[in-house]
Design a protein around this motif. Sequence first.
Motif, PDB file in Angstrom:
ATOM      1  N   MET A   1    -122.426  24.949  60.512  1.00 34.76           N
ATOM      2  CA  MET A   1    -123.295  24.977  61.671  1.00 34.76           C
ATOM      3  C   MET A   1    -124.734  25.112  61.220  1.00 34.76           C
ATOM      4  O   MET A   1    -125.051  25.940  60.377  1.00 34.76           O
ATOM      5  CB  MET A   1    -122.908  26.203  62.517  1.00 34.76           C
ATOM      6  N   TRP A  62    -119.673  30.560  69.168  1.00 43.48           N
ATOM      7  CA  TRP A  62    -119.431  30.638  67.734  1.00 43.48           C
ATOM      8  C   TRP A  62    -119.645  32.071  67.253  1.00 43.48           C
ATOM      9  O   TRP A  62    -120.624  32.735  67.652  1.00 43.48           O
ATOM     10  CB  TRP A  62    -120.386  29.717  66.991  1.00 43.48           C
ATOM     11  N   GLN A 104    -115.567  31.962  62.371  1.00 44.46           N
ATOM     12  CA  GLN A 104    -115.715  31.392  61.028  1.00 44.46           C
ATOM     13  C   GLN A 104    -114.836  32.178  60.058  1.00 44.46           C
ATOM     14  O   GLN A 104    -115.109  33.328  59.739  1.00 44.46           O
ATOM     15  CB  GLN A 104    -117.176  31.449  60.594  1.00 44.46           C
ATOM     16  N   TRP A 154    -112.617  28.453  62.419  1.00 50.81           N
ATOM     17  CA  TRP A 154    -113.742  27.625  61.971  1.00 50.81           C
ATOM     18  C   TRP A 154    -113.799  27.651  60.449  1.00 50.81           C
ATOM     19  O   TRP A 154    -113.938  28.709  59.842  1.00 50.81           O
ATOM     20  CB  TRP A 154    -115.005  28.172  62.630  1.00 50.81           C
ATOM     21  N   ASN A 156    -115.401  25.705  56.795  1.00 49.17           N
ATOM     22  CA  ASN A 156    -116.348  24.791  56.164  1.00 49.17           C
ATOM     23  C   ASN A 156    -115.631  24.154  54.974  1.00 49.17           C
ATOM     24  O   ASN A 156    -115.277  24.857  54.023  1.00 49.17           O
ATOM     25  CB  ASN A 156    -117.604  25.532  55.716  1.00 49.17           C
ATOM     26  N   ASP A 221    -117.661  22.520  61.220  1.00 44.98           N
ATOM     27  CA  ASP A 221    -119.047  22.408  61.670  1.00 44.98           C
ATOM     28  C   ASP A 221    -119.671  21.123  61.123  1.00 44.98           C
ATOM     29  O   ASP A 221    -118.971  20.127  60.922  1.00 44.98           O
ATOM     30  CB  ASP A 221    -119.847  23.669  61.332  1.00 44.98           C
ATOM     31  N   SER A 281    -117.840  19.849  65.046  1.00 42.05           N
ATOM     32  CA  SER A 281    -119.140  20.055  65.689  1.00 42.05           C
ATOM     33  C   SER A 281    -120.235  19.449  64.824  1.00 42.05           C
ATOM     34  O   SER A 281    -120.816  20.115  63.975  1.00 42.05           O
ATOM     35  CB  SER A 281    -119.399  21.548  65.893  1.00 42.05           C
ATOM     36  N   GLN A 327    -123.878  19.210  68.295  1.00 42.87           N
ATOM     37  CA  GLN A 327    -124.909  20.244  68.375  1.00 42.87           C
ATOM     38  C   GLN A 327    -126.179  19.631  68.976  1.00 42.87           C
ATOM     39  O   GLN A 327    -127.019  19.099  68.273  1.00 42.87           O
ATOM     40  CB  GLN A 327    -125.184  20.816  66.988  1.00 42.87           C
TER      41      GLN A 327
END
Length: 430
Positions: A1, A62, A104, A154, A156, A221, A281, A327
């Motif tokens: 994000m 989030w 996350q 969430w 990454n 993200d 996202s 976003q």
Amino acid sequence: MAGASGAALAVTASTETAGAGATTGTAGNASATGADSDSPRELGSPVGRRGPGRGPEFRGMWLATVANRDWPSRAGLTAARQRAELLAHLDTAVRRRLNTVVLQVRPTADALWPSPYEPWAQCLTGVQGRDPGWDPLGTAVREAHARGLELHAWFNPYRVANHTDPTLLVPSHPARLHPEWVVPYGGKLYYDPGLPEVRSFVQNAMLDAVRRYEVDAVHWDDYFYPYPVAGQVFADDTAYARYGGGFPDRASWRRNNIDLLVSEMSARIKETRPDVAFGVSPFGVWRNAATDPEGSDTRAGIQTYDDLYADTRTWVREGWLDHVVPQLYWNIGLPAADYATLLPWWDRVVRGTGVGLYIGEALYKAGDPAQPAAWQDPEELSRHLALAAGYPSVGGHCFFAAAEVAADPIGAMSTVVDDHYPTRVRSPRR
């Protein structure tokens, strides 16, 4: 994000920037609605209410853990204090009449659950690999569901560390065991997306959480290949030499790598737990119209297709995603990236695909003195939701991030709730 990492993202190549907490430039006077065929419909329906025949709306926030952005408030708290803070965030979501928390759980190639693939996350104890004495993800799922909230996990995929020193990672970290997987870039360490073994590994690491816990969705993200850093090159020559021969250029090969990550993960989630949704996202601009006539009428300095090698429009069209959460972190009227321009563009992208559209909202900008005047008005975000209510494809909104949902410095979140969330509603999937 974008807001989670603090990366500065250019909206134009010249005077205006946006993302991660810094936007310069002055909001223009562009109309919030257009006069063409993409103008909002159902404007006679109550503000914030879904149109006829539309299901429950997505109301998310989030909850970022990277660098202790939202939670835990600092590393090294006792397990009891960490748990209490987590439950307080869930209670805040309920109080704000939200129905989804996007937590996350894999911030930097480490885990908020006892993973056999990666070490315990540093944000918990301050020491990567140290057992915090409890199961944060398991607790989050159980307590969210008890409150009627969805819990989206969430992840990454490729970020390894917010520094470039591998020796700071725990000795058993996969990035230390496989240094050939790792590329330093822009002051950070990343796994190389061009290596098939990396792609398989990160999928396995994320799917472990899906197998263990009743998460409602897998969420990614906007970070795929890293945001470009001036004067630096992402050093993937070895992988490109080995695997890129069938592509016209490196950019096409890189996009294919990310397409494979997304399509394979989509299929594997459905094989593992068919009831789990998959959402991404992305940064809000796929391509500018000046680059591609199919792009949005924006002048963004970052384009996901060209700079992050993330062809988000294709992922929607191919049905690899259950929902997309672009976003749209700009105010209505910003000349370079107008919320009122990007909203209908994304509405067009998802139409007829069956992919849900939820809009990512920059609550973190509200009241920030570094932001344009529009963000000093507590009504700005409420106007976003009012505008979006006229687009049938928009199924809800997600707010970045939990700290601001709770603190609400200028009342922007309270205004959204008062104007658009008169009662709690169940989440779209529960």
